[in-house]
Motif scaffolding. Structure first.
Motif, PDB file in Angstrom:
ATOM      1  N   GLN A  35      34.270  41.768  19.758  1.00  0.00           N
ATOM      2  CA  GLN A  35      34.479  42.889  20.674  1.00  0.00           C
ATOM      3  C   GLN A  35      33.505  42.912  21.849  1.00  0.00           C
ATOM      4  OE1 GLN A  35      33.302  46.031  21.851  1.00  0.00           O
ATOM      5  NE2 GLN A  35      35.301  46.149  22.862  1.00  0.00           N
ATOM      6  N   GLY A  39      35.200  42.805  25.185  1.00  0.00           N
ATOM      7  CA  GLY A  39      35.070  44.138  25.761  1.00  0.00           C
ATOM      8  C   GLY A  39      34.713  44.095  27.237  1.00  0.00           C
ATOM      9  N   ASP A  43      38.947  44.928  26.877  1.00  0.00           N
ATOM     10  CA  ASP A  43      39.642  44.972  25.589  1.00  0.00           C
ATOM     11  C   ASP A  43      38.869  45.851  24.617  1.00  0.00           C
ATOM     12  OD1 ASP A  43      41.669  43.145  26.403  1.00  0.00           O
ATOM     13  OD2 ASP A  43      40.255  41.494  26.099  1.00  0.00           O
ATOM     14  N   ARG A  44      39.593  46.642  23.855  1.00  0.00           N
ATOM     15  CA  ARG A  44      38.955  47.605  22.964  1.00  0.00           C
ATOM     16  C   ARG A  44      39.098  47.278  21.471  1.00  0.00           C
ATOM     17  NH1 ARG A  44      36.419  49.853  26.554  1.00  0.00           N
ATOM     18  NH2 ARG A  44      37.264  51.208  28.134  1.00  0.00           N
ATOM     19  N   ARG A  46      38.741  45.936  17.858  1.00  0.00           N
ATOM     20  CA  ARG A  46      37.612  45.380  17.124  1.00  0.00           C
ATOM     21  C   ARG A  46      38.082  44.163  16.327  1.00  0.00           C
ATOM     22  NH1 ARG A  46      35.996  50.695  14.115  1.00  0.00           N
ATOM     23  NH2 ARG A  46      38.252  50.819  14.205  1.00  0.00           N
TER      24      ARG A  46
END
Length: 132
Positions: A35, A39, A43-44, A46
């Motif tokens: 992540q 991230g 992008d979120r 996990r």
């Protein structure tokens, strides 16, 4: 629980209990939290990727074909699905190891199938028939 198959992988969507001690035949050789890297692009989801295995079990395959190390240790992800569920994903060991064409190695792969199933049972996750 939702069970899905994709490209030979076994995906289990369920809540994976947190902070539960794991005992058994596997060691974690490597862990990667994806992540923070993805991230950066916004992008979120996990995702943690693991290489897990047991060098004593791996040696039982290596003695027949060193190429078994392409599939051992096992590569696993625990990731968040688009709907927010926790997903445990792994290629079934006997499927990948059978590609080597050595019955001795394929049999160890079947043993690993059962050991992965036992790990899931220990975690309180339903075990698919393919891992029993």
């Amino acid at each position: 629980m939702a069970r899905m198959k994709r490209a030979g992988a076994i995906l289990l969507a369920n809540r994976v209990p947190r902070h539960r001690p794991v005992t058994g035949p596997f060691m974690i050789y490597w862990k990667f939290d994806a992540q923070p890297l993805f991230g950066v692009a916004g992008d979120r989801a996990r995702c943690t990727e693991y290489l897990m295995g047991n060098h004593m079990i791996a040696e039982r395959m290596y003695r027949h074909d060193a190429g078994a190390l392409l599939y051992a240790p096992l590569r696993v992800t625990i990731h968040e699905s688009p709907s927010g569920e926790a997903v445990f994903a792994i290629d079934r060991p006997s499927d990948t190891l059978s590609a080597l064409g050595r019955p001795e190695i394929t049999e160890v792969g079947r043993e690993l199938d059962r050991k992965v199933g036992a790990l899931l049972a220990h975690l309180g996750v339903p075990v698919p028939d393919e891992l029993t």
